[in-house]
Design a protein around this motif. Sequence first.
Motif, short mmCIF file in Angstrom:
data_model
loop_
_atom_site.label_atom_id
_atom_site.label_comp_id
_atom_site.label_asym_id
_atom_site.label_seq_id
_atom_site.Cartn_x
_atom_site.Cartn_y
_atom_site.Cartn_z
N LEU A 72 14.79 -2.13 80.92
CA LEU A 72 13.82 -2.78 81.78
C LEU A 72 12.60 -3.25 80.98
CD1 LEU A 72 13.30 -3.41 84.78
CD2 LEU A 72 12.30 -1.14 84.99
N ALA A 73 12.12 -2.43 80.05
CA ALA A 73 10.96 -2.79 79.24
C ALA A 73 11.03 -2.07 77.90
CB ALA A 73 9.66 -2.43 79.96
N GLY A 74 10.62 -2.76 76.84
CA GLY A 74 10.69 -2.21 75.49
C GLY A 74 11.93 -2.71 74.78
N ASN A 75 11.95 -2.56 73.45
CA ASN A 75 13.12 -3.01 72.70
C ASN A 75 13.53 -2.05 71.59
OD1 ASN A 75 11.30 -3.36 70.64
ND2 ASN A 75 11.57 -5.56 70.47
N GLY A 76 13.07 -0.81 71.68
CA GLY A 76 13.42 0.18 70.67
C GLY A 76 12.39 0.33 69.56
N GLN A 77 11.45 -0.59 69.49
CA GLN A 77 10.41 -0.56 68.46
C GLN A 77 9.13 0.03 69.05
OE1 GLN A 77 11.11 -1.37 65.24
NE2 GLN A 77 13.17 -1.51 66.11
N PRO A 78 8.50 1.00 68.36
CA PRO A 78 7.26 1.57 68.88
C PRO A 78 6.09 0.61 68.78
CG PRO A 78 7.71 2.42 66.69
CD PRO A 78 8.88 1.57 67.08
N GLY A 79 5.15 0.75 69.71
CA GLY A 79 3.93 -0.06 69.69
C GLY A 79 3.19 0.06 71.00
N PHE A 80 2.14 -0.71 71.12
CA PHE A 80 1.33 -0.74 72.34
C PHE A 80 1.08 -2.20 72.69
CE2 PHE A 80 -2.88 -0.51 74.53
CZ PHE A 80 -2.46 0.22 75.63
N GLN A 81 1.91 -2.71 73.61
CA GLN A 81 1.82 -4.13 73.96
C GLN A 81 2.29 -4.30 75.40
OE1 GLN A 81 0.77 -6.83 72.01
NE2 GLN A 81 0.94 -7.92 73.93
N ASP A 82 1.48 -4.97 76.20
CA ASP A 82 1.92 -5.38 77.53
C ASP A 82 2.77 -6.62 77.39
OD1 ASP A 82 0.47 -3.29 78.60
OD2 ASP A 82 -1.17 -4.53 79.31
N VAL A 114 2.16 0.44 83.87
CA VAL A 114 2.89 0.12 85.08
C VAL A 114 3.90 -0.98 84.75
CG1 VAL A 114 2.74 -0.72 87.45
CG2 VAL A 114 0.94 0.74 86.54
N VAL A 115 5.15 -0.77 85.19
CA VAL A 115 6.22 -1.73 84.93
C VAL A 115 6.77 -2.19 86.28
CG1 VAL A 115 8.46 -2.11 83.82
CG2 VAL A 115 6.79 -0.55 82.77
N SER A 116 6.83 -3.51 86.48
CA SER A 116 7.38 -4.06 87.72
C SER A 116 8.90 -3.99 87.69
CB SER A 116 6.94 -5.52 87.89
OG SER A 116 7.64 -6.35 86.98
N GLY A 117 9.51 -4.24 88.82
CA GLY A 117 10.97 -4.25 88.89
C GLY A 117 11.59 -5.34 88.01
N ALA A 118 10.81 -6.37 87.68
CA ALA A 118 11.28 -7.44 86.81
C ALA A 118 11.01 -7.15 85.34
CB ALA A 118 10.59 -8.75 87.20
N GLY A 119 10.38 -5.98 85.05
CA GLY A 119 10.14 -5.60 83.67
C GLY A 119 8.80 -6.02 83.10
N GLU A 120 7.90 -6.52 83.93
CA GLU A 120 6.56 -6.90 83.46
C GLU A 120 5.71 -5.64 83.31
OE1 GLU A 120 3.64 -9.13 81.99
OE2 GLU A 120 5.44 -10.12 82.77
N THR A 121 5.23 -5.40 82.09
CA THR A 121 4.44 -4.20 81.78
C THR A 121 2.97 -4.55 81.68
OG1 THR A 121 6.30 -3.23 80.57
CG2 THR A 121 4.11 -2.33 80.12
N ARG A 122 2.13 -3.73 82.31
CA ARG A 122 0.68 -3.88 82.18
C ARG A 122 0.07 -2.48 82.05
NH1 ARG A 122 1.52 -3.86 87.64
NH2 ARG A 122 -0.09 -2.91 88.94
N THR A 123 -1.08 -2.42 81.42
CA THR A 123 -1.76 -1.15 81.24
C THR A 123 -2.75 -0.96 82.37
OG1 THR A 123 -1.49 -1.30 78.86
CG2 THR A 123 -3.16 0.23 79.66
N LEU A 124 -2.64 0.15 83.08
CA LEU A 124 -3.52 0.44 84.20
C LEU A 124 -4.75 1.22 83.73
CD1 LEU A 124 -3.92 0.34 87.28
CD2 LEU A 124 -2.68 2.49 87.42
N ALA A 125 -4.57 2.18 82.85
CA ALA A 125 -5.69 2.99 82.36
C ALA A 125 -5.39 3.45 80.94
CB ALA A 125 -5.93 4.19 83.26
#
Length: 172
Positions: A72-82, A114-125
């Motif tokens: 759903l979100a991510g690709n196996g590589q670590p990091g911090f990115q919306d 927070v990750v939407s059902g479509a895989g859109e990731t955003r940072t809430l806090a």
Amino acid sequence: EDTLLLHLPSAGMLTVVAGNGNDGFKDGESILAEFNLPTSITVDRAGDIVLSDQGNHALRKVAKAGAAVTTLAGNGQPGFQDGLGAAARFIKPRGVVLTREGEYAVSANHALRVVSGAGETRTLAGNGEPGFRDGVGAAAPFNGPVGLGVLTICDLEVADSGKDEIRVVTMG
């Protein structure tokens, strides 16, 4: 073993839902899929399983019908990115819970994502750096958030393990 298991209490049996027992990062048919430290699961409104795959730095989904596994979100590589799908980055996501809005709250990166059902990731806090300060958005860092729970329509509780506290985040 990095196999996702489902316990069926009424029958008293344990059944493999997805995963072949090998460490890896592979989507596909249930028994061909691979995980690396699946940590927390939640079930969405459609009955699909969504899990934090900590070792793969990703949020994965196991479809109820046919048990196909997708990322759903991510690709196996670590990091911090919306971002959307594989463009999003996490470092060892731990807790995951379905919010009242039907999105997935994820504890990762000393933040609440927070990750939407479509895989859109955003940072809430939080901002990806360990810390502790009440506030809004990036000005409210965490120090090792792990478990999550839904308190009310708008509130999530977060177990902030590095600060030995339970914190409440208002979603909207």
